[in-house]
Motif scaffolding. Structure first.
Motif, PDB file in Angstrom:
ATOM      1  N   VAL A 493       0.854  -1.181   0.000  1.00  0.00           N
ATOM      2  CA  VAL A 493       0.000   0.000   0.000  1.00  0.00           C
ATOM      3  C   VAL A 493       0.891   1.232   0.000  1.00  0.00           C
ATOM      4  N   GLY A 494       0.655   2.132  -0.965  1.00  0.00           N
ATOM      5  CA  GLY A 494       1.508   3.301  -1.122  1.00  0.00           C
ATOM      6  C   GLY A 494       0.874   4.582  -0.635  1.00  0.00           C
ATOM      7  N   ALA A 495       1.176   5.670  -1.325  1.00  0.00           N
ATOM      8  CA  ALA A 495       0.749   7.011  -0.924  1.00  0.00           C
ATOM      9  C   ALA A 495      -0.760   7.169  -1.082  1.00  0.00           C
ATOM     10  N   PRO A 496      -1.349   8.122  -0.357  1.00  0.00           N
ATOM     11  CA  PRO A 496      -2.795   8.349  -0.463  1.00  0.00           C
ATOM     12  C   PRO A 496      -3.183   8.902  -1.826  1.00  0.00           C
ATOM     13  N   LEU A 497      -4.304   8.442  -2.328  1.00  0.00           N
ATOM     14  CA  LEU A 497      -4.788   8.860  -3.644  1.00  0.00           C
ATOM     15  C   LEU A 497      -5.124  10.340  -3.702  1.00  0.00           C
ATOM     16  N   ASP A 498      -5.519  10.934  -2.573  1.00  0.00           N
ATOM     17  CA  ASP A 498      -6.014  12.309  -2.626  1.00  0.00           C
ATOM     18  C   ASP A 498      -4.929  13.318  -2.950  1.00  0.00           C
ATOM     19  N   LEU A 499      -3.662  12.884  -2.973  1.00  0.00           N
ATOM     20  CA  LEU A 499      -2.618  13.784  -3.456  1.00  0.00           C
ATOM     21  C   LEU A 499      -2.811  14.102  -4.934  1.00  0.00           C
ATOM     22  N   VAL A 500      -3.442  13.187  -5.659  1.00  0.00           N
ATOM     23  CA  VAL A 500      -3.681  13.363  -7.095  1.00  0.00           C
ATOM     24  C   VAL A 500      -5.164  13.580  -7.380  1.00  0.00           C
ATOM     25  N   PHE A 501      -6.014  12.786  -6.732  1.00  0.00           N
ATOM     26  CA  PHE A 501      -7.453  12.812  -7.004  1.00  0.00           C
ATOM     27  C   PHE A 501      -8.160  13.474  -5.822  1.00  0.00           C
ATOM     28  N   ASN A 502      -8.499  14.749  -5.977  1.00  0.00           N
ATOM     29  CA  ASN A 502      -9.142  15.466  -4.884  1.00  0.00           C
ATOM     30  C   ASN A 502     -10.052  16.544  -5.439  1.00  0.00           C
ATOM     31  N   ASN A 503     -10.713  17.266  -4.553  1.00  0.00           N
ATOM     32  CA  ASN A 503     -11.728  18.242  -4.971  1.00  0.00           C
ATOM     33  C   ASN A 503     -11.207  19.670  -5.087  1.00  0.00           C
ATOM     34  N   GLU A 504      -9.908  19.855  -5.164  1.00  0.00           N
ATOM     35  CA  GLU A 504      -9.384  21.213  -5.255  1.00  0.00           C
ATOM     36  C   GLU A 504      -9.916  21.957  -6.473  1.00  0.00           C
ATOM     37  N   ASN A 505     -10.268  21.208  -7.509  1.00  0.00           N
ATOM     38  CA  ASN A 505     -10.737  21.875  -8.735  1.00  0.00           C
ATOM     39  C   ASN A 505     -12.167  22.392  -8.624  1.00  0.00           C
ATOM     40  N   ILE A 506     -12.936  21.947  -7.614  1.00  0.00           N
ATOM     41  CA  ILE A 506     -14.328  22.399  -7.517  1.00  0.00           C
ATOM     42  C   ILE A 506     -14.676  22.967  -6.149  1.00  0.00           C
ATOM     43  N   ASN A 507     -13.756  22.927  -5.180  1.00  0.00           N
ATOM     44  CA  ASN A 507     -14.051  23.430  -3.841  1.00  0.00           C
ATOM     45  C   ASN A 507     -12.823  24.162  -3.327  1.00  0.00           C
ATOM     46  N   VAL A 508     -12.925  25.480  -3.224  1.00  0.00           N
ATOM     47  CA  VAL A 508     -11.760  26.281  -2.830  1.00  0.00           C
ATOM     48  C   VAL A 508     -11.324  25.992  -1.405  1.00  0.00           C
ATOM     49  N   ASN A 509     -12.195  25.386  -0.614  1.00  0.00           N
ATOM     50  CA  ASN A 509     -11.841  25.099   0.776  1.00  0.00           C
ATOM     51  C   ASN A 509     -11.070  23.790   0.923  1.00  0.00           C
ATOM     52  N   VAL A 510     -11.241  22.896  -0.036  1.00  0.00           N
ATOM     53  CA  VAL A 510     -10.587  21.596   0.056  1.00  0.00           C
ATOM     54  C   VAL A 510      -9.222  21.697  -0.617  1.00  0.00           C
ATOM     55  N   THR A 511      -8.307  22.385   0.033  1.00  0.00           N
ATOM     56  CA  THR A 511      -6.975  22.607  -0.526  1.00  0.00           C
ATOM     57  C   THR A 511      -5.927  21.953   0.348  1.00  0.00           C
ATOM     58  N   ARG A 512      -4.753  21.789  -0.209  1.00  0.00           N
ATOM     59  CA  ARG A 512      -3.642  21.207   0.544  1.00  0.00           C
ATOM     60  C   ARG A 512      -3.296  22.074   1.748  1.00  0.00           C
ATOM     61  N   ALA A 513      -3.384  23.409   1.551  1.00  0.00           N
ATOM     62  CA  ALA A 513      -3.065  24.317   2.648  1.00  0.00           C
ATOM     63  C   ALA A 513      -4.048  24.173   3.799  1.00  0.00           C
ATOM     64  N   ASN A 514      -5.184  23.583   3.522  1.00  0.00           N
ATOM     65  CA  ASN A 514      -6.240  23.465   4.520  1.00  0.00           C
ATOM     66  C   ASN A 514      -6.335  22.065   5.101  1.00  0.00           C
ATOM     67  N   GLN A 515      -5.361  21.213   4.788  1.00  0.00           N
ATOM     68  CA  GLN A 515      -5.370  19.837   5.273  1.00  0.00           C
ATOM     69  C   GLN A 515      -4.328  19.705   6.386  1.00  0.00           C
ATOM     70  N   THR A 516      -4.701  19.064   7.478  1.00  0.00           N
ATOM     71  CA  THR A 516      -3.806  18.982   8.623  1.00  0.00           C
ATOM     72  C   THR A 516      -3.471  17.533   8.952  1.00  0.00           C
ATOM     73  N   ASN A 517      -2.276  17.374   9.503  1.00  0.00           N
ATOM     74  CA  ASN A 517      -1.862  16.086  10.042  1.00  0.00           C
ATOM     75  C   ASN A 517      -2.624  15.882  11.352  1.00  0.00           C
ATOM     76  N   PRO A 518      -3.413  14.827  11.481  1.00  0.00           N
ATOM     77  CA  PRO A 518      -4.270  14.679  12.661  1.00  0.00           C
ATOM     78  C   PRO A 518      -3.495  14.493  13.964  1.00  0.00           C
ATOM     79  N   LEU A 519      -2.235  14.071  13.893  1.00  0.00           N
ATOM     80  CA  LEU A 519      -1.466  13.850  15.113  1.00  0.00           C
ATOM     81  C   LEU A 519      -0.630  15.055  15.526  1.00  0.00           C
TER      82      LEU A 519
END
Length: 968
Positions: A493-519
């Motif tokens: 099992v490798g890297a998470p898919l959402d690095l490539v397949f995500n909603n950044e193109n349709i939701n300005v809030n769902v950005t990498r800058a807005n994603q946090t490490n839960p720990l």
């Protein structure tokens, strides 16, 4: 050239096609005139070109230029068609019966081919075909009434290389009627008077030419035109053969008229209730992966039917066709690509849905009357619709994802990949009559977004419960199977898919800058392995919310609110006891921000830890087909394939940067870039030679080395992970080695030895030990094989796994006990003096490597008659093929252990989710379940680690691999 032979007043008909043409034109096998693709080169009226189709070349801005190109390939068509540049009209016939030089004469069509022609594939010696103007039907010229759609073969006479059939008293005779005479032609048979004669007509009787001359009254001498009130549809099929019996490579369809064509293009059959759209006409049981063919009566502009197929374009722009689908009482449109059947056929189009149609759905196909034009700019005349219904089709998959999943590789006669669900309350695909999802306490909770409701079909039925095999919509548990995949011998099992397949193109809030490490609460992109989505997985929806990024599922439940699905008993029925095994943050919603408001808020909005798409890049080693198959671990769709020479085993870098693949035949290890943020993603970036016959490979859990077991030569090869160069080969104490497991470097653990150890399982059941360095002067380790562990032999052992929950580097080993019963033993280092400087020689004599007071002990045994657990069930099988533990509770969000030997190799390339053997001072996982697979019975046992209790046994015939996230 020889003509038809006449003997004693009787004509001798040469009936064999190959002999016939050899008699006519001297063709023979391997004829140089027949080289290259066999295709139609041109069709002309004598005064203009009906074919090939033509188009203006576009400049770098896509604007048409004055240069006109013949469309001789799909590439030329694709490169030049756009909204500003269409295919040019074809030539039409003069309304008068005139030859190209202006003299009176019959209309004719000249077909020029690239090879010498087989006469009998075009002209028929059968009296029954005389109503078809004496042609076989492999090539036809049709008179089509554009109002009534009545069709007949245009009356005329065909000539191949000047040959034609004449009816002589009820018998058809093939006669050489015309031959070349300089630049013109000479009539050899008076019945051919009226064959076109003009300067340049010699080309009409070339051995690669077919000529069709208008002749409605049976007398060529009468100058005639083709009918002016009919569309002349021209179809050339691959039943046309050359003189060596090869068929035509590209079929052709076009159309022309006598004079201008005032009629609009139409779908064939537009006057009936059954237009020529296939599938349609109320058909049922159609495969959801179908394509749809639409047939027009004349060429239409390809760019207006729809955009050409492009595997990278998930959201093609709309065209002149609509696909409306009704599934689960919801109707929606599906996007599509549209391609002409070939560059030589602009009458017939293949409609490819942008994604598979839902199963058991009603599909309405409509060709609109507002978009599509003919080559002469007439808009389509009438909109037409038809419908069909899909079958259940190949099962659609929506499986739970790590860390709440164990991936099962299957070999044998029915290979594939399955998934063991460790959550049990997700809304994936499954059996609507047997699902635990309705017990999810979050269903119906107010304020939940997206809201949850019980499923209505197998598409959103949900899981059958914890520790069950996930199912697709057809209720299969092999979620990926033959012919997509062959025998599965390893998975990672490798890297998470959402690095490539995500909603950044349709939701300005769902950005990498807005994603946090839960720990750590530090902004880091990519879904962290420490937490799972809720539900796991979210349901699939149609229409898909973001097909441009291959997202077909709802977003996980958004951050905020109270998650009632907390840790508990996944098999309970009472609300107070019911729950999931749980991950490190059970009870928290980690989903993405809701859709943006209007106007949208600034980017710094609601932080989240899980965003679309859920799941990971799953790497499946397909030894049968010699490739690594890259799969979406949630949908089980193939994302990529990477060919290998002879792959036998894989290992993944703990920092998720590279995948090492051992190739047996070439004695090499290929290194594949698996960093989704890299410009060389999924490329082989290095190949390193090893000792002969590599069979097993593992990556040291701090990232330092890749260690390769070479069974054919009884060696291990150590490859430095920094530059993929061989740094050492060692051979002592190895005896048909078959598997390997490696510890992290023991800095604060493992008695503080400062070393790492590689354990090699020998074919005789002994465990050989490699001790790392640094060696030499002031060294603390031998950097060599140091012996086999005494008093520890594991009969018929084939697989072992490193125990990441151990402080000292334990191994889980599958074998049989003294009674021949299946058993799993936990072997741990129980004594060591700590850091011990080497004393490599005494009095000039070099001392051999030794254990130096290290001791190992079997601390626990599962199964067999000598089990040490409090509950002592026998295992379900006796041939352990693989084993693993869960990593539900893990500290993957933390950084890995940094030592003076691994440097930057300890840092995950995505900032988190590294598969390190230590997370600073923390162990990476705290497992509770042991999974044991057996090749003799095709089953997987699930055991409780603390008690040995067998919780469940799953039937998996052919099982070969068990893969959790932490797998070397």
């Amino acid at each position: 050239m020889r003509e038809t032979l006449v003997s004693g007043g009787r004509s001798v008909v040469i009936a064999t096609a190959g002999l016939l043409f050899a008699a006519c034109s001297g063709g023979s096998k391997g004829d140089p005139d027949n080289r290259g693709d066999f295709q139609v080169v041109s069709i002309g009226t004598g005064s203009g070109a009906i074919y090939p189709y033509r188009i203006r070349r576009v400049d770098s801005f896509g604007n048409p230029t004055s240069a006109v190109l013949n469309i001789e390939s799909d590439a030329i068509l694709r490169a030049n068609v756009n909204g500003n540049n269409g295919v040019l009209p074809v030539a039409t016939f003069n309304t008068a019966a005139l030859l190209p030089d202006g003299a009176p004469g019959n209309h004719f069509m000249h077909f020029e081919f690239s090879h010498k022609l087989d006469v009998e594939s075009i002209l028929s010696g059968d009296l029954g075909n005389q109503t078809n103007s004496g042609m076989t039907g492999a090539l036809v010229v049709l008179e089509y009434d554009q109002t009534t759609e009545s069709t007949r073969t245009a009356p005329g006479r065909g000539f191949v290389n000047g040959y034609t059939y004449f009816n002589e008293g009820g018998t058809l005779r093939l006669v050489k009627a015309v031959e070349a005479a300089g630049d013109n032609v000479r009539i050899l048979d008076v019945r051919a008077n009226g064959f076109p004669q003009y300067a340049g007509a010699a080309a009409l009787v070339d051995n690669k030419s077919f000529v069709f001359v208008a002749d409605a009254d049976g007398d060529l001498a009468t100058a005639e035109t083709f009918r002016a009130d009919r569309l002349l549809r021209i179809v050339v099929t691959n039943a046309v053969k050359d003189s060596e019996n090869d068929i035509l490579d590209q079929e052709l369809c076009t159309a022309t008229t006598v004079g201008d064509d005032p009629s609009p293009p139409q779908v064939l059959g537009y006057t009936t209730s059954a237009p020529e759209i296939t599938p349609g006409r109320g058909q049922t049981g159609i495969d959801p992966q179908t394509t749809i063919q639409v047939r027009f009566n004349k060429p239409v502009q390809p760019g207006e039917v729809g955009s050409f197929f492009d595997p990278q374009q998930f959201v093609p722009p709309s065209g002149g066709v609509t696909l409306n689908v009704t599934a689960a009482a919801q109707t929606f449109a599906i996007l599509y690509h549209a391609d002409p059947l070939s560059y030589s056929d602009l009458c017939n189009y293949l409609i490819t849905p942008a994604y598979n149609l839902p199963g058991q759905a009603e599909v309405v196909v409509t060709v609109q009357d507002t978009t599509i034009h003919s080559l002469t700019t007439q808009l389509i005349g009438a909109a037409v619709s038809t419908r069909f219904r899909t079958s259940a089709g190949p099962g659609i998959v929506n499986a739970p994802v790590a860390p709440e999943a164990i991936y099962v590789g299957i070999g044998g006669a029915t290979p594939g990949v399955g998934v063991i669900d460790l959550n049990g309350f997700g809304q994936g695909t499954g059996d609507l009559t047997n699902t635990r999802f309705p017990a999810n306490p979050n269903i119906g909770q107010p304020g939940l977004f997206p809201p949850l409701a019980p499923g209505t079909t197998n598409m959103d039925a949900g899981s059958g419960g914890a520790l069950t095999l996930a199912k697709d919509t057809s209720l299969n548990t092999r979620l990926l199977r033959d012919p997509v995949i062959g025998s599965v011998t390893d998975m990672h099992v490798g890297a998470p898919l959402d690095l490539v397949f995500n909603n950044e193109n349709i939701n300005v809030n769902v950005t990498r800058a807005n994603q946090t490490n839960p720990l750590t609460a530090i902004p880091m992109s990519g879904n962290c392995i420490s937490v799972a989505p809720h539900p796991n997985p979210p349901r699939l929806v149609f229409p898909p919310p973001n097909p441009n990024r291959l997202i077909f599922g709802e977003e996980p439940t958004q951050a905020g609110g109270l998650n009632l699905l907390t840790q508990g008993n996944p098999f309970a029925t009472e609300l107070g006891q019911l729950g999931i095994y749980g991950t490190i943050q059970t009870g928290v919603f980690n989903g993405p921000a809701p859709p943006p408001l209007s106007p949208p808020p600034p980017t710094a909005y609601t932080p989240f830890a899980i965003r679309q798409q859920v799941g990971h890049f799953l790497y499946v080693l397909d030894a049968d087909n010699r490739q690594v198959v890259v799969v979406n671990s949630n949908r089980m769709t193939v994302l990529d394939t990477i060919p290998m020479s002879d792959p036998v085993d894989m290992a993944m870098a703990p920092n998720l940067s590279y995948l090492a693949v051992a190739n047996a035949a070439s004695s090499s290890v290929s290194f594949i870039d698996i960093n989704p943020l890299s410009s060389r993603f999924h490329e082989v970036v290095a190949v390193t030679r090893t000792e002969r016959g590599p069979s097993s490979v593992a990556w040291q859990p701090d990232g330092e080395d890749v260690v390769v077991v070479c069974a054919a030569s009884n060696f291990v090869t150590l490859i430095a992970a920094r530059d993929f160069t061989v740094r050492r080969s060692a051979s002592g104490f190895l005896n048909d080695p078959i598997d390997i497991a490696i510890t992290p470097r023991f800095v604060g653990t493992g008695f503080g030895q400062g070393l790492y150890f590689a354990y090699v399982l020998n074919g005789n059941g002994s465990i050989a030990v490699y001790e790392s360095g640094p060696d030499g002067v002031n060294g603390i380790g031998f950097n060599d094989m140091i012996g086999t562990i005494p008093n520890a032999t594991f009969v018929r052992a084939r697989k072992m796994r490193y125990d990441y929950s151990s402080q000292n580097g334990a191994l889980l080993i599958g074998h049989i006990d003294d009674n021949g019963l299946g058993q799993v033993s936990l072997l741990d280092m129980t004594s060591s003096p700590g850091v011990t400087p080497l004393n490599p020689n005494i009095g000039g004599f070099l001392l051999p490597p030794t254990f130096r007071q290290k001791e190992w002990t079997v601390l626990q045994r599962f199964g067999g008659l000598t089990s040490t657990t409090s509950i002592r069930p026998l295992l379900s099988g006796n041939s352990v093929i693989d084993l693993t533990v869960d990593d539900l509770i893990n500290s993957g969000g933390l950084a890995g252990q940094a030592t003076q030997f691994n440097g930057t190799l300890a840092t995950s390339v995505i900032g988190h989710s590294g598969k390190d053997g230590r997370k600073g001072t923390t162990l990476p996982i705290a497992p509770r379940l042991l999974f044991v697979a057996y090749s003799d019975v095709g089953k997987v046992d699930v055991l409780e680690l603390t008690t040995g209790r067998r919780i469940r046994t799953l039937d998996v015939p052919g099982v070969s691999v068990l893969a959790s996230y932490w797998r070397q």
